[in-house]
Design a protein around this motif. Structure first.
Motif, PDB file in Angstrom:
ATOM      1  N   LYS A 200     -94.542  23.650  -4.655  1.00  0.00           N
ATOM      2  CA  LYS A 200     -95.077  22.284  -4.806  1.00  0.00           C
ATOM      3  C   LYS A 200     -94.046  21.194  -4.487  1.00  0.00           C
ATOM      4  O   LYS A 200     -94.380  20.173  -3.894  1.00  0.00           O
ATOM      5  CB  LYS A 200     -95.664  22.081  -6.203  1.00  0.00           C
ATOM      6  CG  LYS A 200     -94.658  22.204  -7.340  1.00  0.00           C
ATOM      7  CD  LYS A 200     -95.323  22.050  -8.685  1.00  0.00           C
ATOM      8  CE  LYS A 200     -94.324  22.107  -9.840  1.00  0.00           C
ATOM      9  NZ  LYS A 200     -93.717  23.433  -9.983  1.00  0.00           N
ATOM     10  N   GLU A 201     -92.780  21.396  -4.898  1.00  0.00           N
ATOM     11  CA  GLU A 201     -91.759  20.358  -4.685  1.00  0.00           C
ATOM     12  C   GLU A 201     -91.505  20.105  -3.203  1.00  0.00           C
ATOM     13  O   GLU A 201     -91.039  19.033  -2.833  1.00  0.00           O
ATOM     14  CB  GLU A 201     -90.434  20.763  -5.375  1.00  0.00           C
ATOM     15  CG  GLU A 201     -90.498  20.801  -6.892  1.00  0.00           C
ATOM     16  CD  GLU A 201     -90.698  19.427  -7.525  1.00  0.00           C
ATOM     17  OE1 GLU A 201     -90.218  18.423  -6.946  1.00  0.00           O
ATOM     18  OE2 GLU A 201     -91.329  19.353  -8.596  1.00  0.00           O
ATOM     19  N   LYS A 204     -92.562  16.966  -0.999  1.00  0.00           N
ATOM     20  CA  LYS A 204     -91.789  15.720  -0.926  1.00  0.00           C
ATOM     21  C   LYS A 204     -91.177  15.471   0.455  1.00  0.00           C
ATOM     22  O   LYS A 204     -90.788  14.351   0.761  1.00  0.00           O
ATOM     23  CB  LYS A 204     -90.692  15.718  -1.998  1.00  0.00           C
ATOM     24  CG  LYS A 204     -91.255  15.614  -3.415  1.00  0.00           C
ATOM     25  CD  LYS A 204     -90.181  15.759  -4.471  1.00  0.00           C
ATOM     26  CE  LYS A 204     -90.775  15.696  -5.870  1.00  0.00           C
ATOM     27  NZ  LYS A 204     -89.776  15.959  -6.921  1.00  0.00           N
ATOM     28  N   ILE A 239     -97.177  15.232  -8.627  1.00  0.00           N
ATOM     29  CA  ILE A 239     -96.184  14.649  -7.722  1.00  0.00           C
ATOM     30  C   ILE A 239     -96.801  13.513  -6.909  1.00  0.00           C
ATOM     31  O   ILE A 239     -96.193  12.464  -6.738  1.00  0.00           O
ATOM     32  CB  ILE A 239     -95.614  15.738  -6.771  1.00  0.00           C
ATOM     33  CG1 ILE A 239     -94.906  16.832  -7.584  1.00  0.00           C
ATOM     34  CG2 ILE A 239     -94.664  15.130  -5.739  1.00  0.00           C
ATOM     35  CD1 ILE A 239     -94.582  18.095  -6.793  1.00  0.00           C
TER      36      ILE A 239
END
Length: 474
Positions: A200-201, A204, A239
């Motif tokens: 998921k990160e 970015k 996020i």
């Protein structure tokens, strides 16, 4: 499916032309991706067609264009090794078969020439890796190395290669997996879903514009909550839209609870999607309660309150649009207005509906009063049939009242019956605050129903009000 049936998919003469041109250049060509997928799903014939060739896509595009009637222009994207032709209603994109490798800090691949198999390996999902041959020897043959056909039948989103590598290499594919699951009502393979959560990160490193493009497609789908539940489940939503996830949860103090505003919001978005395809009205439904998280308070006397959450929410809309690089123009202002006014018709429907209150609602909402009513009706998520009937009936009363008041008083897109120039002339005034005071007094008198929205009545009211203000007429 028989090979003959696959030939039916590519019966448009353009495919024969591409195949013949490809043969002249000594290469093989295939139609791949969304066109093949949607044909097999019987979703109609897409206008965007991806052609992959074992050679130069740009060279093939130029040669095809030279043979087409009207010789359409070829748009060349050298950096990507692709070319585009717009022919009749079709958009044909040509690319040479390639294999890709990625650096960890970028979703832009290092590209090398490759085989059809290499090209299918680099595709995001098995259902998008199915190809149909355009070559003379095997025209219409289905090439499906990852059993994408089986996944279409199972309604499954699965990656051709190891999902963790697929998503880490190009994190936008995580959004695309969720978007396809939403649009097609498919399930994401469990291993793939876990890989999205683990990576998921990596989202970015993807540009905000690409993320928003996928979010728009999720919001515009038949049932957007499917996508938002998956975004929430994989923690991507935390996020991308923390303002939404902040709404999740139910607190209880002294036996008093409030509803979970996150899940309520998803219901509202689904409700409104049954009645409008307006992207920005659907965004308004998604964001209508975002001001509730920062304004939530508990009072012993009143229980849970969300005082001025509409005002706070409308301010948050600007920050959210700016952060996500969404348009800060009339579209954003429309969403702000809908969020700011989202409770107004609800309050009206609960109280006795006065003409004055309806006039003010129509005046403030202007041309968007219909959109506002659609949003408020979507906000009815009670599971109690009696309450649901009551709310819907009350909204019908408000709607009828809006029509009556509008026909009689014409306050939508209100223009004052007496202009500032006329006030200056009557009272021999230069530009001053008195003119503003008089114009505001006329407007308020009309909205309160003291005078009709007509020139003569407004003129007489202006004279009386001016007299009280010790203004002398000419």
């Amino acid at each position: 499916m028989t090979q003959e049936l696959h030939k039916e998919a590519i019966q448009n003469p353009i495919f024969k032309l591409i195949g013949e041109t490809s043969q002249e250049l000594g290469t093989d060509s295939y139609v791949i991706g969304g066109f093949v997928r949607d044909y097999l799903l019987k979703r109609g014939t897409p206008k965007d067609i991806d052609i992959v060739t074992i050679g130069s896509g740009i060279e093939l595009a130029k040669k095809v264009a030279s043979k087409l009637k009207g010789k359409p222009q070829v748009s060349i994207f050298k950096n990507f090794g692709t070319a585009m032709i717009k022919h009749q209603e079709l958009e044909l994109e040509f690319v040479g078969a390639r294999k890709e490798s990625y650096h960890h800090d970028s979703r832009k691949p290092v590209v090398e020439d490759g085989s059809l198999e290499d090209d299918q390996n680099r595709r995001d999902f098995t259902i998008n890796a199915i190809a149909l041959a355009l070559n003379q020897l095997n025209y219409g043959q289905l090439l499906d190395p990852f059993n994408g056909l089986g996944d279409l039948e199972k309604k499954l989103i699965r990656t051709p290669l190891e999902p963790s590598i697929t998503y880490s290499d190009d994190p936008l594919r995580m959004m695309r997996a969720i978007r396809f699951a939403t649009q097609l009502d498919f399930t994401i393979e469990l291993k793939s879903l876990q890989a999205i959560t683990e990576n998921k990160e990596r989202i970015k490193i993807v540009s905000k514009e690409r993320i928003i493009d996928e979010l728009h497609k999720i919001i515009l789908s038949k049932k957007p909550s499917i996508g938002f539940k998956l975004l929430h489940q994989t923690s991507l939503l935390h996020i991308i839209l923390p303002e939404l996830t902040a709404l999740q949860g139910i607190e209880e103090i002294e036996g008093q609870r409030h509803k979970d505003n996150f899940w309520h919001t998803l219901e509202v978005v689904d409700n409104i999607s049954e009645n409008t395809d307006n992207l920005w009205l659907r965004w308004a439904a998604l964001l209508h309660d975002i001001g509730k998280a920062p304004t939530k308070r508990f009072h012993k006397k009143n229980g849970w309150t969300f005082h001025a959450h509409e005002f706070v929410g409308s301010k948050m809309v600007y920050k959210l649009f700016k952060r996500l690089r969404m348009p800060l123009n009339d579209k954003m202002k429309f969403v702000q207005k809908m969020v700011l006014m989202s409770s107004r018709p609800i309050i009206l429907s609960e109280d006795h509906v006065t003409d004055s209150a309806v006039r003010r609602l129509v005046f403030d909402a202007g041309e968007y009063v219909e959109d506002l009513m659609t949003l408020c009706e979507a906000d009815i998520t009670t599971k109690n049939p009696r309450k649901q009937r009551k709310y819907k009936n009350n909204f019908q009363i408000v709607r009828r009242k809006i029509v009556e008041v509008e026909e009689r008083d014409h306050v939508r897109n209100f223009q004052p019956p007496v202009t500032g120039e006329e006030i200056m002339k009557v009272f021999n005034l230069k530009p001053s605050k008195e003119i503003g005071i008089l114009k505001e007094a006329i407007k308020e008198a009309i909205l309160d129903g003291e005078i009709p929205n007509e020139y003569e009545a407004a003129y007489q009211f202006m004279l009386e009000k001016g007299k009280k203000m010790n203004l002398k007429t000419n």
